[in-house]
Scaffold this motif. Structure first.
Motif, PDB file in Angstrom:
ATOM      1  N   CYS A  56       4.879  -0.880   5.219  1.00 60.28           N
ATOM      2  CA  CYS A  56       5.392  -0.487   3.909  1.00 60.28           C
ATOM      3  C   CYS A  56       6.450   0.599   4.061  1.00 60.28           C
ATOM      4  CB  CYS A  56       4.246  -0.022   3.008  1.00 60.28           C
ATOM      5  SG  CYS A  56       3.271  -1.390   2.342  1.00 60.28           S
ATOM      6  N   CYS A  84       1.293   2.334   4.912  1.00 60.06           N
ATOM      7  CA  CYS A  84       1.195   1.845   6.299  1.00 60.06           C
ATOM      8  C   CYS A  84       2.582   1.811   6.937  1.00 60.06           C
ATOM      9  CB  CYS A  84       0.540   0.467   6.324  1.00 60.06           C
ATOM     10  SG  CYS A  84       1.591  -0.878   5.745  1.00 60.06           S
ATOM     11  N   CYS A 116       0.827  -1.217   0.000  1.00 62.12           N
ATOM     12  CA  CYS A 116       0.000   0.000   0.000  1.00 62.12           C
ATOM     13  C   CYS A 116       0.857   1.262   0.000  1.00 62.12           C
ATOM     14  CB  CYS A 116      -0.963  -0.010   1.184  1.00 62.12           C
ATOM     15  SG  CYS A 116      -0.221   0.505   2.749  1.00 62.12           S
ATOM     16  N   LYS A 117       2.130   1.137   0.436  1.00 59.72           N
ATOM     17  CA  LYS A 117       3.105   2.241   0.445  1.00 59.72           C
ATOM     18  C   LYS A 117       2.744   3.339   1.445  1.00 59.72           C
ATOM     19  CE  LYS A 117       4.532   1.328  -4.276  1.00 59.72           C
ATOM     20  NZ  LYS A 117       4.674   1.764  -5.654  1.00 59.72           N
ATOM     21  N   CYS A 130       2.197  -5.788   5.119  1.00 58.10           N
ATOM     22  CA  CYS A 130       1.324  -4.643   4.828  1.00 58.10           C
ATOM     23  C   CYS A 130       0.017  -4.711   5.625  1.00 58.10           C
ATOM     24  CB  CYS A 130       1.028  -4.593   3.329  1.00 58.10           C
ATOM     25  SG  CYS A 130      -0.016  -3.214   2.849  1.00 58.10           S
ATOM     26  N   SER A 131      -0.313  -3.602   6.263  1.00 63.28           N
ATOM     27  CA  SER A 131      -1.528  -3.541   7.095  1.00 63.28           C
ATOM     28  C   SER A 131      -2.794  -3.780   6.302  1.00 63.28           C
ATOM     29  CB  SER A 131      -1.635  -2.169   7.765  1.00 63.28           C
ATOM     30  OG  SER A 131      -0.808  -2.143   8.887  1.00 63.28           O
TER      31      SER A 131
END
Ligand SMILES: [Zn+2]
Ligand SMILES: [Zn+2]
Length: 361
Positions: A97, A94, A91-92, A105-106
């Motif tokens: 990330c 969280c 997601c870049k 990744c959350s």
């Protein structure tokens, strides 16, 4: 819009194929027409209630397909693109990330599985792993979708989003295998076979594959193992030590799951060796390990979700290894099934008859 999808309604009962009224893609989502989705052993465990799944849900956590619609905020992915929908998003945004660990990744591990649509009777259906690949269409967030250019068969490309990146990453990202090192691989299912190939590409010296199933051992030899062992004939720890001057392997990669296999994996590494654990037998399982082997003997026990892959980097890298023939996916695709044969694919996976049975559409 309507589609057909295999729905896990009750654990341990064959999955029916239902008609689903698909939701429209949200602003950040991509509608992908599935072309190939591998049946993963994770889903066999999910079906047997050995994962913490909430029903009804469409299983299948990776696939390839063609983009048919994009939400208003989607960038970099366009209509008609061939894409891999991967099992792990990036997601870049969280915490994970941002620290360079998108494998945690959350959006995958802290959020509930999203809704895909409703059945004719109004039942709301979710997508496993935010993918729901055992269906004619997937609604995926753009942070889980990577465009590809390749003429390889989609059945082979479909392995990029889970098996390939997991096995490759276990060797290169986690164990960081060095040329000449001895590597033992416990479990030669589809992830184990990718570990064999990655260890070969990494320049490992001795590559020892362990599995009770003869055809899996034979395939490992073909893909780069230098030695194969049947762990059921005599103590596999002793067998590996005998091949490594009595020390144990420099690196042991575990891709099996049962507690005994994990314990053996740890004990067949040498002192100060590296052990990478990837298997999960049951979501509530735990393992016992001898303290002496850890603290005094200095082994590094590492764990690995999706090979700690950074998909922006590792999907192109793995695709290049496939395109140049250094990685071979063909021998791992042992059968193809239409969606209507989903349960056959599932039993063939669970009963270890397939390495990767791929649903093709
Ligand atoms: Zn998988
Ligand atoms: Zn994230």
């Amino acid at each position: 819009m309507k589609m057909q999808a295999a729905v896990l309604e009750q654990f341990g009962v064959p999955m029916p194929v239902h008609q689903i009224n698909l939701q429209a893609p949200a602003a950040s989502e991509v509608l992908v027409r599935t072309t190939a989705a591998p049946f993963c052993s994770t889903d066999w465990l999910g079906w047997k209630a050995m994962r913490n799944k909430k029903t009804p849900v469409i299983l299948g956590h990776t696939a390839v397909g063609i983009v048919e619609k994009t939400g208003a905020d989607v960038t970099g992915i366009k209509l008609g693109d061939l894409v891999v929908v991967a099992g792990t998003p990036q997601c870049k945004e969280c915490f994970y990330c941002e620290i360079g660990r998108p494998d945690q990744c959350s959006s995958l591990l802290d959020q509930p599985e999203p809704l895909v649509g409703t059945q004719e009777d109004g039942t709301r259906v979710k997508a496993a792993g935010r993918v729901g690949a055992y269906a004619q269409y997937m609604l995926a967030n753009q942070n889980q979708v990577w465009a590809l250019k390749s003429d390889l068969p989609h059945s082979q490309l479909s392995l990029l989003g889970c098996g390939i990146t997991t096995g490759h990453g276990a060797v290169f990202n986690v164990a960081q295998v060095q040329p000449g090192q001895s590597v033992a691989i416990v479990g030669l299912g589809h992830v184990g076979q990718w570990m064999v190939q990655a260890a070969r590409v990494a320049g490992a010296g001795m590559i020892i594959g362990l599995d009770p199933v003869p055809v899996r051992r034979e395939l490992a030899l073909e893909l780069g193992a230098t030695h194969i062992l049947d762990p059921t004939t005599s103590d596999p720890v002793e067998q590996v030590r005998n091949l490594t001057q009595g020390r144990g392997a420099d690196v042991v990669l575990e891709a099996a799951g049962p507690e005994l296999a994990v314990q053996q994996a740890v004990m067949m590494s040498r002192r100060a060796g590296t052990v990478v654990l990837t298997g999960v037998q049951q979501f509530e399982a735990s393992i016992n390990l001898p303290q002496l082997a850890l603290a005094i003997h200095g082994r590094r026990i590492l764990a690995c979700q999706n090979g700690q892959s950074i998909m922006d980097r590792d999907i192109p890298l793995c695709l290049n290894l496939l395109e140049t023939g250094q990685y071979r996916a063909g021998p791992l695709v042992t059968a193809e099934y239409p969606l209507s044969k989903i349960n056959e694919a599932m039993y063939a996976s669970g009963e270890l008859r397939d390495l990767s049975g791929v649903l093709t559409f």
